[in-house]
Design an enzyme around this catalytic site. Structure first.
Site, PDB file in Angstrom:
ATOM      1  N   HIS A   1      44.421  49.325 -13.134  1.00 37.60           N
ATOM      2  CA  HIS A   1      44.062  50.508 -13.662  1.00 37.60           C
ATOM      3  C   HIS A   1      43.459  51.414 -12.331  1.00 37.60           C
ATOM      4  O   HIS A   1      42.164  51.875 -12.681  1.00 37.60           O
ATOM      5  CB  HIS A   1      43.188  50.584 -15.037  1.00 37.60           C
TER       6      HIS A   1
ATOM      7  N   ARG B   1      48.783  54.998 -19.812  1.00 34.54           N
ATOM      8  CA  ARG B   1      47.724  54.192 -20.804  1.00 34.54           C
ATOM      9  C   ARG B   1      48.574  53.067 -21.244  1.00 34.54           C
ATOM     10  O   ARG B   1      49.598  52.854 -21.642  1.00 34.54           O
ATOM     11  CB  ARG B   1      47.366  55.229 -21.810  1.00 34.54           C
TER      12      ARG B   1
ATOM     13  N   GLU C   1      42.864  46.201 -21.858  1.00 35.20           N
ATOM     14  CA  GLU C   1      42.167  45.838 -20.677  1.00 35.20           C
ATOM     15  C   GLU C   1      40.708  45.681 -20.783  1.00 35.20           C
ATOM     16  O   GLU C   1      40.025  46.107 -21.801  1.00 35.20           O
ATOM     17  CB  GLU C   1      42.403  47.240 -19.840  1.00 35.20           C
TER      18      GLU C   1
HETATM   19  C1  GLV Z   1      42.005  57.263 -16.359  1.00 34.81           C
HETATM   20  O1  GLV Z   1      42.911  56.516 -16.854  1.00 34.81           O
HETATM   21  C2  GLV Z   1      41.955  58.682 -16.952  1.00 34.81           C
HETATM   22  O2  GLV Z   1      42.337  59.025 -17.904  1.00 34.81           O
HETATM   23  O3  GLV Z   1      41.277  59.454 -16.175  1.00 34.81           O
END
Ligand code: GLV
Length: 321
Positions: free
Chosen positions: A286, A239, A268
């Site tokens: 991501h 993250r 982001e």
């Molecule tokens: C994506 O980043 C998730 O947390 O599934």
């Protein structure tokens, strides 16, 4: 009359069709990120919302949308949702664990290998016409992945899935986790427990795989990066905010670490553009869980959670039980 729900993003047609049998579905086909005010306005009268990590679901949202009883996040992480505020109001929050472990571990390895072997950097050089010397023996040298030391910080389901991949490359894997794994799990995975500091100091590759919270904010900052070997590579598919991007950029720029593979960023999608000036970092937007099969499974699981909770059943993945 069917109850109204909002899907905040452009969800797969089959999932929308399925939900439409039960609910009056409003669906954000444009797929633009909704600003908090727009989201609050659009969720008026809805009993449930299916969200992604771009949607900030906080006290202001719950105050403005008292009809919402369920928030089903299409993600395993749910740091975009203020779960304590949801619980106070009796709102059910769900996530999508499990279905994305393999896919996210695959991308983690792709970034690790890509950074180690300078794949995106050398491809860009080739495309720019910089390949003039043929098989030059000392050009564009990377580091070996096989038999290297991998340190995993955060050894939940995805961390363990990454460790399983590492065994195929004969890597020596150490890990840090708040709770140590049971001895039989450690020996099955062939991993060694170590402190965060030991991992940072000794690993050739450091991967973080922790959820984001105030406790993990800037878990990897200037001090942690300073412990890493100058030949080491850092990978973050967890993250944004788990690493301090400004400190990471400085470490990469000054070659205090050799490279990085980064899928997640602070702020982001308006990430720190200084990353773009560096050729020792592999950057992806991501996409950790972004395969058709996995995103479909995540969407179906979120829909199932939403529909179960709205039917008064215990949703399989309720996070605030
Ligand atoms: C994506 O980043 C998730 O947390 O599934």
């Amino acid at each position: 009359m069917k109850q109204k729900i909002l899907l905040t993003r452009n969800v797969f047609p089959e999932v929308v069709a399925d939900l439409s049998q039960q609910f009056d579905v409003d669906h954000n086909i444009s797929d633009d990120i909704m600003a908090p005010e727009a989201l609050r306005a659009r969720a008026q009268g809805c009993v449930g919302v299916m969200t992604t990590i771009a949607d900030k679901i906080d006290a202001a949202f719950f105050d403005a949308c008292p009809s919402v009883k369920v928030v089903a996040n299409i993600a395993v992480g749910y740091n975009n949702i203020d779960v304590a505020e949801a619980s106070k109001r009796g709102v059910v929050v769900t996530n999508t664990p499990g279905v994305l472990d393999d896919t996210t571990a695959d991308l983690t390895f792709a970034l690790l290998m890509s950074a180690a072997r300078r794949i995106t950097e050398t491809e860009a050089r080739l495309r720019r016409g910089e390949w003039k010397k043929g098989f030059a023996l000392q050009q564009w040298l990377g580091v070996d992945v096989h038999h290297a030391k991998l340190g995993i910080i955060g050894m939940g389901r995805i961390g363990q899935t990454i460790a399983r991949r590492a065994s195929g490359f004969d890597m020596a894997v150490s890990y840090f986790n708040r709770n140590r794994l049971a001895p039989d799990v450690e020996s099955k995975l062939n991993v060694t427990y170590a402190s965060k500091e030991t991992i940072l100091r000794e690993s050739d590759f450091v991967v973080v795989m922790v959820p984001y919270s105030k406790d993990t904010h800037h878990l990897i900052g200037a001090a942690e990066l300073a412990l890493m070997k100058p030949t080491a590579i850092f990978v973050n598919t967890a993250r944004g905010g788990v690493a301090d991007d400004v400190a990471l950029i400085a470490a990469l720029k000054e070659k205090r670490i050799a490279g990085a593979g980064i899928d997640v960023f602070e702020n982001e999608p308006a990430f720190n553009k200084e990353f773009l000036e560096l050729d020792n970092v592999v950057l992806t937007p991501h996409i950790g869980s972004a395969t058709l099969a996995t995103r479909m499974n995540m969407s179906k699981l979120a829909a199932h959670n939403l529909s179960a909770a709205l039917s008064g059943k215990l949703a399989p993945n309720q996070v605030n039980k």
